[in-house]
Enzyme design. Sequence first.
Site, PDB file in Angstrom:
ATOM      1  N   GLN A   1      17.853 -25.526  -2.782  1.00 21.13           N
ATOM      2  CA  GLN A   1      17.825 -26.985  -2.893  1.00 21.13           C
ATOM      3  C   GLN A   1      18.622 -27.650  -1.770  1.00 21.13           C
ATOM      4  O   GLN A   1      19.306 -28.645  -1.980  1.00 21.13           O
ATOM      5  CB  GLN A   1      18.377 -27.403  -4.257  1.00 21.13           C
ATOM      6  N   CYS A   2      18.517 -27.121  -0.593  1.00 21.41           N
ATOM      7  CA  CYS A   2      19.296 -27.583   0.560  1.00 21.41           C
ATOM      8  C   CYS A   2      18.366 -28.263   1.560  1.00 21.41           C
ATOM      9  O   CYS A   2      17.176 -27.945   1.635  1.00 21.41           O
ATOM     10  CB  CYS A   2      19.970 -26.369   1.208  1.00 21.41           C
TER      11      CYS A   2
END
Length: 194
Positions: free
Chosen positions: A71-72
Amino acid sequence: MLNRRNLLASLGPAAGVTLVSPAFAPLAYAQAPAMSRPTAFAFSFLGLDGGSLRLAEHAGKPILIVNTASQCGYTPQYAGLQELWKRYRDKGLLIIGVPSNDFGGQEPGGPAEINKTAHDEYGVSFPLAAKAEVRGAQAHPFYKWAALERPGDGPRWNFHKYLIGRDGRIAAVFSTQVEPTDPKVIAAIEKELQ
């Protein structure tokens, strides 16, 4: 009560123990072989789906180890890593993704969620390790070793890249901002593949 010297003397040569007289101790230690520092090949990772990723099985070949997160903002680098994998795996390069929740809590899920992002969204086919810490006191032993080998070059965010050379030492370090397909990364990989 038995002290250490008496215990060792009681074991004697039959147990492979030889005591050195204090007068000859400097000479004995001067002749002792120096302890060699471990290389990256001394480490292994648990696989995301089980098994073990033993770096020793790839001794003599370059290895790119990257801490990843699903989730970067840098998660699209999975695509570049996959491109490197397809381009160089048959020439000997190993890529290992090491999912980590250390930075911004951006890898909160378990194996199913990590696989969904890496495999389903980005088509990753290179090996992924089990989720691990990459900094601090609880860091995976590889990352503790890397911090000692290259002080100040440790991961500061997700998608930090260590290139391990064919000799098992760190050949190059690339920060998060350096894309996997950056010419500097490619040049370093190709140098190690020669």
